[in-house]
Design a protein around this motif. Structure first.
Motif, mmCIF file in Angstrom:
data_model
loop_
_atom_site.group_PDB
_atom_site.id
_atom_site.type_symbol
_atom_site.label_atom_id
_atom_site.label_comp_id
_atom_site.label_asym_id
_atom_site.label_seq_id
_atom_site.Cartn_x
_atom_site.Cartn_y
_atom_site.Cartn_z
ATOM 1 N N GLU A 163 0.822 -1.210 0.000
ATOM 2 C CA GLU A 163 0.000 0.000 0.000
ATOM 3 C C GLU A 163 0.854 1.258 0.000
ATOM 4 O OE1 GLU A 163 -4.229 0.161 1.739
ATOM 5 O OE2 GLU A 163 -3.034 -0.858 3.245
ATOM 6 N N ALA A 164 1.916 1.243 0.805
ATOM 7 C CA ALA A 164 2.808 2.403 0.869
ATOM 8 C C ALA A 164 3.439 2.666 -0.494
ATOM 9 C CB ALA A 164 3.881 2.188 1.925
ATOM 10 N N LYS A 165 3.825 1.609 -1.207
ATOM 11 C CA LYS A 165 4.407 1.774 -2.543
ATOM 12 C C LYS A 165 3.376 2.343 -3.510
ATOM 13 C CE LYS A 165 7.994 -1.804 -2.284
ATOM 14 N NZ LYS A 165 8.458 -3.125 -2.790
ATOM 15 N N ALA A 166 2.150 1.822 -3.463
ATOM 16 C CA ALA A 166 1.109 2.295 -4.357
ATOM 17 C C ALA A 166 0.778 3.764 -4.103
ATOM 18 C CB ALA A 166 -0.146 1.440 -4.194
ATOM 19 N N VAL A 167 0.674 4.133 -2.835
ATOM 20 C CA VAL A 167 0.382 5.516 -2.463
ATOM 21 C C VAL A 167 1.505 6.438 -2.946
ATOM 22 C CG1 VAL A 167 0.204 7.088 -0.485
ATOM 23 C CG2 VAL A 167 -1.144 4.977 -0.539
ATOM 24 N N THR A 168 2.751 5.980 -2.827
ATOM 25 C CA THR A 168 3.895 6.768 -3.284
ATOM 26 C C THR A 168 3.885 6.915 -4.801
ATOM 27 O OG1 THR A 168 5.221 6.041 -1.396
ATOM 28 C CG2 THR A 168 6.414 6.934 -3.279
ATOM 29 N N LEU A 169 3.599 5.833 -5.522
ATOM 30 C CA LEU A 169 3.507 5.903 -6.986
ATOM 31 C C LEU A 169 2.440 6.900 -7.424
ATOM 32 C CD1 LEU A 169 3.766 2.113 -7.928
ATOM 33 C CD2 LEU A 169 5.428 3.903 -8.491
ATOM 34 N N ALA A 170 1.378 7.020 -6.620
ATOM 35 C CA ALA A 170 0.287 7.943 -6.943
ATOM 36 C C ALA A 170 0.606 9.380 -6.558
ATOM 37 C CB ALA A 170 -0.991 7.488 -6.241
ATOM 38 N N GLY A 171 1.772 9.609 -5.967
ATOM 39 C CA GLY A 171 2.152 10.956 -5.549
ATOM 40 C C GLY A 171 1.419 11.433 -4.315
ATOM 41 N N LEU A 172 0.978 10.478 -3.477
ATOM 42 C CA LEU A 172 0.175 10.811 -2.298
ATOM 43 C C LEU A 172 0.900 10.514 -0.992
ATOM 44 C CD1 LEU A 172 -3.184 9.273 -3.585
ATOM 45 C CD2 LEU A 172 -2.724 11.711 -3.288
ATOM 46 N N GLN A 173 2.233 10.373 -1.048
ATOM 47 C CA GLN A 173 2.987 9.983 0.146
ATOM 48 C C GLN A 173 2.936 11.023 1.257
ATOM 49 O OE1 GLN A 173 4.168 10.579 -2.895
ATOM 50 N NE2 GLN A 173 6.240 11.432 -2.890
ATOM 51 N N VAL A 194 4.960 6.859 4.277
ATOM 52 C CA VAL A 194 3.729 7.595 4.004
ATOM 53 C C VAL A 194 3.323 8.352 5.262
ATOM 54 C CG1 VAL A 194 2.874 6.139 2.142
ATOM 55 C CG2 VAL A 194 2.431 5.470 4.502
ATOM 56 N N ASN A 195 2.396 9.277 5.103
ATOM 57 C CA ASN A 195 2.043 10.205 6.188
ATOM 58 C C ASN A 195 0.953 9.601 7.081
ATOM 59 O OD1 ASN A 195 1.734 12.458 7.799
ATOM 60 N ND2 ASN A 195 0.714 13.690 6.242
ATOM 61 N N VAL A 196 1.356 8.627 7.904
ATOM 62 C CA VAL A 196 0.399 7.928 8.767
ATOM 63 C C VAL A 196 -0.012 8.837 9.930
ATOM 64 C CG1 VAL A 196 -0.030 5.885 10.161
ATOM 65 C CG2 VAL A 196 1.506 5.739 8.183
ATOM 66 N N CYS A 197 -1.315 9.004 10.115
ATOM 67 C CA CYS A 197 -1.827 9.845 11.211
ATOM 68 C C CYS A 197 -1.661 9.102 12.535
ATOM 69 C CB CYS A 197 -3.302 10.160 10.997
ATOM 70 S SG CYS A 197 -3.646 11.072 9.500
ATOM 71 N N SER A 198 -0.970 9.717 13.471
ATOM 72 C CA SER A 198 -0.823 9.136 14.803
ATOM 73 C C SER A 198 -1.633 9.896 15.841
ATOM 74 C CB SER A 198 0.655 9.112 15.209
ATOM 75 O OG SER A 198 1.189 10.429 15.194
ATOM 76 N N GLN A 199 -2.155 11.058 15.446
ATOM 77 C CA GLN A 199 -2.997 11.877 16.309
ATOM 78 C C GLN A 199 -4.202 12.365 15.504
ATOM 79 O OE1 GLN A 199 -2.448 12.347 19.555
ATOM 80 N NE2 GLN A 199 -0.499 11.215 19.504
ATOM 81 N N PRO A 200 -5.325 12.667 16.156
ATOM 82 C CA PRO A 200 -6.469 13.212 15.410
ATOM 83 C C PRO A 200 -6.087 14.511 14.707
ATOM 84 C CG PRO A 200 -7.104 12.610 17.644
ATOM 85 C CD PRO A 200 -5.608 12.536 17.598
ATOM 86 N N ILE A 201 -6.608 14.706 13.520
ATOM 87 C CA ILE A 201 -6.354 15.927 12.754
ATOM 88 C C ILE A 201 -7.683 16.602 12.470
ATOM 89 C CG2 ILE A 201 -5.501 16.886 10.583
ATOM 90 C CD1 ILE A 201 -3.521 14.579 10.435
ATOM 91 N N SER A 202 -7.796 17.854 12.849
ATOM 92 C CA SER A 202 -8.997 18.643 12.575
ATOM 93 C C SER A 202 -8.648 19.725 11.560
ATOM 94 C CB SER A 202 -9.532 19.295 13.854
ATOM 95 O OG SER A 202 -9.965 18.316 14.779
ATOM 96 N N LYS A 203 -9.265 19.653 10.402
ATOM 97 C CA LYS A 203 -9.042 20.651 9.356
ATOM 98 C C LYS A 203 -10.142 20.504 8.313
ATOM 99 C CE LYS A 203 -6.088 18.081 6.135
ATOM 100 N NZ LYS A 203 -4.831 18.137 5.343
ATOM 101 N N PRO A 204 -10.344 21.514 7.458
ATOM 102 C CA PRO A 204 -11.370 21.386 6.419
ATOM 103 C C PRO A 204 -11.060 20.218 5.485
ATOM 104 C CG PRO A 204 -10.677 23.671 6.660
ATOM 105 C CD PRO A 204 -9.727 22.848 7.480
#
Length: 378
Positions: free
Chosen positions: A281-291, A341-351
């Protein structure tokens, strides 16, 4: 092309009987996964998200699997237009194992062959709720839930139906658990998606239902914009090592949605916490430019709920879009892949406006959908 909206939903899990209860627990960091010492399921203690003993009704008409589907459908359909079960609606059932646990308790023979068949359960459930059309069963390994949503979306867009009621469930039996144990894929502790120390999955029980419709019921709704399925054609149980086939599904879903990678606000990953799945999954996400895009896995809260997982996680993703909160990844501490990849370790509040939901499964199947917050019309 017709637009397709998520107009009603439910999650029935060890965390709660409604979507709202489930989301509240996730926001507060409550997990349904715990250690169980149940010799009817395993000779050794194991970690999983299971319903409490006594949760399932004692009724010879319905199996545990069917009871879960009915509970979720009942909660979803309550208060919905009674015509939802009419000729313009299709019922789609998503599961990987269905009534497979009957192999452990019933005598082999023609009667069991009929009772264990997935179409038998689907027809019984359809009759119970008064659906007039023949139900559809989607059993496509661990992408079953997303594949069912994509099927419903396409049936609506093609003009065959106005609504699709998509319900999925799986329960954990000794047959199911021992199968994953034979692969040495079950973690002896709480699972750790995308973590350097991940060592396997936790399983989970649950059900979910979502009603898809071409009719927008609210000014601000969640739209199922696109969905794509691909296959590795690589191995019966191991995912592609390259991640290119999941990338293909991601890329096609984003393109079909008229979006660019930078438009995706967060990714709801499959994130089983096995070494090979998370790496792929990490490789696929990186290939998609979403890392660099925020990414989470909900397996540390629900375990892997198999045929219900895609539905549960898509519904939570829709709630995240509505409430502008990204749920963190339970069990993740330190990056564990060569393609970080940018794994969330804390809750993120944003639009939040756009979510990519992905899943992969045995046989090399992959699925990706795009959920978008449909803005209020001015």
């Amino acid at each position: 092309m017709k637009k397709v909206y998520l107009v009603a939903d439910n999650i029935t899990s060890p965390l709660g009987a409604t979507t709202a209860q489930n989301f509240e627990h996730l926001v507060n960091g409550v997990t349904g996964v715990r250690q169980h010492d149940n010799e009817t399921l395993s000779d050794d203690p194991f970690f999983a998200a299971l319903f409490e003993k006594g949760y399932f009704q004692t009724d010879e008409r319905w199996t545990k699997f069917e009871h879960l589907i009915i509970a979720s459908l009942t909660e979803t359909l309550f208060g919905v237009d009674k015509n939802i079960a009419g000729k313009n609606t299709v019922l789609i059932i998503s599961t990987t194992k269905g009534n497979i646990s009957l192999l452990e308790t019933e005598t082999p023979g023609p009667e069991l062959d009929v009772r264990i068949a997935l179409h038998t359960s689907a027809k019984k459930i359809a009759r119970h709720f008064g659906f007039v059309n023949e139900p559809i069963v989607i059993s496509h390994a661990c992408i079953s839930g997303l594949a069912a949503m994509i099927t419903g979306m396409r049936l609506i867009q093609s003009g065959q139906y106005d609504h699709a009621v998509v319900a999925g469930a799986d329960v954990i039996s000794k047959f199911v658990l021992s199968g994953f144990q034979s692969f040495q894929a079950v973690s002896p502790a709480l699972c750790k998606p995308f973590d350097v120390d991940r060592d396997g999955i936790n399983l989970g029980e649950g059900a979910a239902t979502v009603i898809l419709s071409e009719i927008k019921t609210e000014d601000e709704a969640i739209e199922l914009v696109s969905g794509t399925i691909s296959n590795d054609a690589n191995h019966i149980s191991g995912p592609s090592r390259a991640g290119e086939e999941l990338y293909y599904a991601i890329n096609k879903a984003i393109d079909a949605g008229g979006l660019k990678p930078e438009d995706i606000d967060f990714i709801s990953a499959h994130g089983t916490a096995t070494v090979y799945n998370d790496e792929m999954e990490a490789k696929a996400v990186t290939l998609a430019g979403l890392q660099h895009t925020p990414l989470n896995s909900l397996k540390g809260f629900y375990g892997h709920t198999l045929g219900a997982s895609g539905l549960i996680e898509a519904i939570i993703s829709a709630q995240s879009l509505k409430q502008n909160i990204i749920i963190p990844t339970q069990g993740f501490n330190k990056q564990g892949d060569d393609n970080p990849v940018n794994v969330c370790s804390q809750p993120i509040s944003k639009p939040l406006n756009n979510c990519l939901k992905i899943a992969s499964g045995f046989g090399g199947c992959n699925a990706a959908i795009i959920l978008t917050k449909s803005q209020k019309e001015i």
